[in-house]
Design a protein around this motif. Sequence first.
Motif, PDB file in Angstrom:
ATOM      1  N   TYR A 123      13.695  14.569 -28.296  1.00 30.29           N
ATOM      2  CA  TYR A 123      14.371  14.095 -27.088  1.00 30.29           C
ATOM      3  C   TYR A 123      14.977  15.337 -26.458  1.00 30.29           C
ATOM      4  CZ  TYR A 123      14.345   9.672 -29.720  1.00 30.29           C
ATOM      5  OH  TYR A 123      13.985   8.574 -30.451  1.00 30.29           O
ATOM      6  N   THR A 163      16.267  18.105 -28.730  1.00 24.86           N
ATOM      7  CA  THR A 163      16.537  17.613 -30.093  1.00 24.86           C
ATOM      8  C   THR A 163      15.229  17.234 -30.795  1.00 24.86           C
ATOM      9  OG1 THR A 163      18.589  16.655 -29.290  1.00 24.86           O
ATOM     10  CG2 THR A 163      17.823  15.881 -31.448  1.00 24.86           C
ATOM     11  N   ALA A 218      14.082  15.085 -33.140  1.00 21.42           N
ATOM     12  CA  ALA A 218      14.559  13.910 -33.890  1.00 21.42           C
ATOM     13  C   ALA A 218      13.709  13.693 -35.140  1.00 21.42           C
ATOM     14  CB  ALA A 218      14.528  12.674 -33.002  1.00 21.42           C
ATOM     15  N   HIS A 243      21.096  10.515 -43.637  1.00 19.87           N
ATOM     16  CA  HIS A 243      22.363  10.581 -42.897  1.00 19.87           C
ATOM     17  C   HIS A 243      22.207  10.127 -41.451  1.00 19.87           C
ATOM     18  CE1 HIS A 243      21.148  14.224 -40.724  1.00 19.87           C
ATOM     19  NE2 HIS A 243      20.676  14.696 -41.871  1.00 19.87           N
ATOM     20  N   ASN A 244      23.310   9.882 -40.777  1.00 17.99           N
ATOM     21  CA  ASN A 244      23.280   9.516 -39.363  1.00 17.99           C
ATOM     22  C   ASN A 244      22.569  10.607 -38.580  1.00 17.99           C
ATOM     23  OD1 ASN A 244      26.584   8.289 -39.835  1.00 17.99           O
ATOM     24  ND2 ASN A 244      24.809   7.018 -39.444  1.00 17.99           N
ATOM     25  N   GLY A 245      21.638  10.181 -37.726  1.00 20.61           N
ATOM     26  CA  GLY A 245      20.923  11.144 -36.895  1.00 20.61           C
ATOM     27  C   GLY A 245      19.786  11.849 -37.603  1.00 20.61           C
ATOM     28  N   ALA A 246      19.397  11.365 -38.787  1.00 16.41           N
ATOM     29  CA  ALA A 246      18.341  12.035 -39.562  1.00 16.41           C
ATOM     30  C   ALA A 246      16.932  11.751 -39.029  1.00 16.41           C
ATOM     31  CB  ALA A 246      18.422  11.616 -41.029  1.00 16.41           C
ATOM     32  N   GLY A 247      16.807  10.752 -38.139  1.00 19.12           N
ATOM     33  CA  GLY A 247      15.492  10.450 -37.567  1.00 19.12           C
ATOM     34  C   GLY A 247      14.878   9.153 -38.091  1.00 19.12           C
ATOM     35  N   LYS A 248      15.656   8.354 -38.783  1.00 19.61           N
ATOM     36  CA  LYS A 248      15.132   7.119 -39.381  1.00 19.61           C
ATOM     37  C   LYS A 248      14.714   6.102 -38.307  1.00 19.61           C
ATOM     38  CE  LYS A 248      19.006   6.291 -41.532  1.00 19.61           C
ATOM     39  NZ  LYS A 248      19.817   7.394 -40.936  1.00 19.61           N
ATOM     40  N   THR A 295      14.183   6.540 -35.097  1.00 21.41           N
ATOM     41  CA  THR A 295      13.086   7.048 -34.267  1.00 21.41           C
ATOM     42  C   THR A 295      11.749   6.844 -34.977  1.00 21.41           C
ATOM     43  OG1 THR A 295      14.582   8.691 -33.312  1.00 21.41           O
ATOM     44  CG2 THR A 295      12.217   9.107 -33.064  1.00 21.41           C
ATOM     45  N   ARG A 354       8.265   3.544 -29.462  1.00 13.80           N
ATOM     46  CA  ARG A 354       8.249   4.936 -28.991  1.00 13.80           C
ATOM     47  C   ARG A 354       6.886   5.526 -29.263  1.00 13.80           C
ATOM     48  NH1 ARG A 354      12.977   6.343 -27.066  1.00 13.80           N
ATOM     49  NH2 ARG A 354      14.830   5.442 -28.034  1.00 13.80           N
ATOM     50  N   GLN A 392      18.504  -2.378 -34.972  1.00 13.40           N
ATOM     51  CA  GLN A 392      19.954  -2.329 -34.793  1.00 13.40           C
ATOM     52  C   GLN A 392      20.345  -2.859 -33.417  1.00 13.40           C
ATOM     53  OE1 GLN A 392      21.735   1.597 -35.453  1.00 13.40           O
ATOM     54  NE2 GLN A 392      19.987   2.097 -36.722  1.00 13.40           N
ATOM     55  N   GLU A 399      18.766  -1.513 -41.059  1.00 10.41           N
ATOM     56  CA  GLU A 399      20.115  -1.880 -41.469  1.00 10.41           C
ATOM     57  C   GLU A 399      20.248  -3.387 -41.680  1.00 10.41           C
ATOM     58  OE1 GLU A 399      23.162   0.362 -39.604  1.00 10.41           O
ATOM     59  OE2 GLU A 399      21.984   2.184 -39.682  1.00 10.41           O
ATOM     60  N   HIS A 430      21.627   2.411 -45.460  1.00 15.67           N
ATOM     61  CA  HIS A 430      22.579   3.440 -45.886  1.00 15.67           C
ATOM     62  C   HIS A 430      23.122   3.123 -47.272  1.00 15.67           C
ATOM     63  CE1 HIS A 430      22.736   5.773 -42.273  1.00 15.67           C
ATOM     64  NE2 HIS A 430      22.933   4.717 -41.530  1.00 15.67           N
TER      65      HIS A 430
HETATM   66  N1  LIG Z   1      17.264   7.986 -26.793  1.00 16.35           N
HETATM   67  C1  LIG Z   1      17.672   9.166 -27.269  1.00 16.35           C
HETATM   68  N2  LIG Z   1      17.909  10.213 -26.450  1.00 16.35           N
HETATM   69  C2  LIG Z   1      18.306  11.409 -26.914  1.00 16.35           C
HETATM   70  N3  LIG Z   1      18.496  11.690 -28.215  1.00 16.35           N
HETATM   71  C3  LIG Z   1      18.282  10.694 -29.088  1.00 16.35           C
HETATM   72  C4  LIG Z   1      17.867   9.391 -28.672  1.00 16.35           C
HETATM   73  N4  LIG Z   1      17.725   8.601 -29.767  1.00 16.35           N
HETATM   74  C5  LIG Z   1      18.053   9.376 -30.813  1.00 16.35           C
HETATM   75  N5  LIG Z   1      18.383  10.636 -30.417  1.00 16.35           N
HETATM   76  C6  LIG Z   1      18.748  11.754 -31.286  1.00 16.35           C
HETATM   77  O1  LIG Z   1      17.687  11.936 -32.217  1.00 16.35           O
HETATM   78  C7  LIG Z   1      18.206  12.206 -33.520  1.00 16.35           C
HETATM   79  C8  LIG Z   1      17.703  11.131 -34.497  1.00 16.35           C
HETATM   80  O2  LIG Z   1      18.251   9.882 -34.151  1.00 16.35           O
HETATM   81  P1  LIG Z   1      17.884   8.531 -34.912  1.00 16.35           P
HETATM   82  O3  LIG Z   1      18.539   7.405 -34.183  1.00 16.35           O
HETATM   83  O4  LIG Z   1      16.423   8.461 -35.109  1.00 16.35           O
HETATM   84  O5  LIG Z   1      18.615   8.767 -36.327  1.00 16.35           O
HETATM   85  P2  LIG Z   1      18.989   7.768 -37.498  1.00 16.35           P
HETATM   86  O6  LIG Z   1      18.609   8.456 -38.753  1.00 16.35           O
HETATM   87  O7  LIG Z   1      18.392   6.431 -37.253  1.00 16.35           O
HETATM   88  O8  LIG Z   1      20.581   7.672 -37.403  1.00 16.35           O
HETATM   89  P3  LIG Z   1      21.626   6.494 -37.774  1.00 16.35           P
HETATM   90  O9  LIG Z   1      21.718   6.456 -39.270  1.00 16.35           O
HETATM   91  O10 LIG Z   1      22.900   6.998 -37.149  1.00 16.35           O
HETATM   92  O11 LIG Z   1      21.129   5.233 -37.151  1.00 16.35           O
HETATM   93  C9  LIG Z   1      19.719  12.260 -33.377  1.00 16.35           C
HETATM   94  O12 LIG Z   1      20.089  13.614 -33.211  1.00 16.35           O
HETATM   95  C10 LIG Z   1      19.994  11.475 -32.100  1.00 16.35           C
HETATM   96  O13 LIG Z   1      21.152  11.943 -31.464  1.00 16.35           O
END
Ligand SMILES: Nc1ncnc2c1ncn2[C@@H]1O[C@H](COP(=O)(O)OP(=O)(O)OP(=O)(O)O)[C@@H](O)[C@H]1O
Length: 237
Positions: free
Chosen positions: A13, A16, A18, A37-42, A44, A53, A83, A155, A187
């Motif tokens: 993105y 980033t 992802a 962890h949060n933001g790990a890319g799960k 996406t 996507r 979610q 989740e 988590h």
């Molecule tokens: N629509 C978007 N636009 C810009 N950046 C995004 C978007 N969606 C996710 N990101 C970024 O991509 C990265 C992965 O996000 P993702 O939601 O896939 O993580 P996650 O592992 O599911 O996190 P969580 O446990 O917090 O749900 C993060 O850095 C997030 O900020």
Amino acid sequence: MTAIEVRDLCKRYGGTRAVDGVSFTVAAGETFGVIGHNGAGKTTTVECLVGLRRPDSGTVRVLGEDPARRRRVLAQRIGVQLQESELPGRLKVAEALKLYASFYESPDDWRAVLERWGLAPIRNKSFGDLSGGQKQRLQLALALVGAPEVVVLDELTTGLDPIARRETWRLIGDLKASGTTVVLVSHYMDEAEALCDRMAVFGAGRIAALGSPRELVERTGTGSLEEAYFALAEVAR
Ligand SMILES: Nc1ncnc2c1ncn2[C@@H]1O[C@H](COP(=O)(O)OP(=O)(O)OP(=O)(O)O)[C@@H](O)[C@H]1O
């Protein structure tokens, strides 16, 4: 038989990364955990699995189909609970299940799903009036009413009370026993341990470790999956 195949998946993105070169396969009937962890890319990654996507590069196949191109066809065969999905506030619980069942060619009996998920007592409540846990349970029931071959649950038990959580595990156990392939983003290590045959630990858009809960504990030389996760997540960040 392979139900899901992901090879070198990349999605960014803006600046980033992802998801940055993720590969894994899920066998038919397997329950596969996506942890990290949060933001790990799960999220996406699972959004790419269900066709929400389009990957920048790499290959995704679910039941032999490309979700980015064949989302409509796959929608008949995949159940999805993501979610924070919302429904119209005035839609009643029973109406929602009946409506969702009508989207599928061979759904489960929506009344049986209503009973199985403990939603019968609130069948006439509007979505907008449900508690967080009730909404969550309804979203799960809606993901399953189409009798899907593959279910993606993001989740699963967030916001559920301890009893509802155990009950949900039991129902996911039934789903596994029926041969459904389950992808579970979580988590919670107790949940992963209870339900997952194998799991991928994500860190910063990559898979840091992949294996059964027992393998991950052995590999890290730790005493529990929770400790194994901390050890792996530390390296992955
Ligand atoms: N629509 C978007 N636009 C810009 N950046 C995004 C978007 N969606 C996710 N990101 C970024 O991509 C990265 C992965 O996000 P993702 O939601 O896939 O993580 P996650 O592992 O599911 O996190 P969580 O446990 O917090 O749900 C993060 O850095 C997030 O900020």
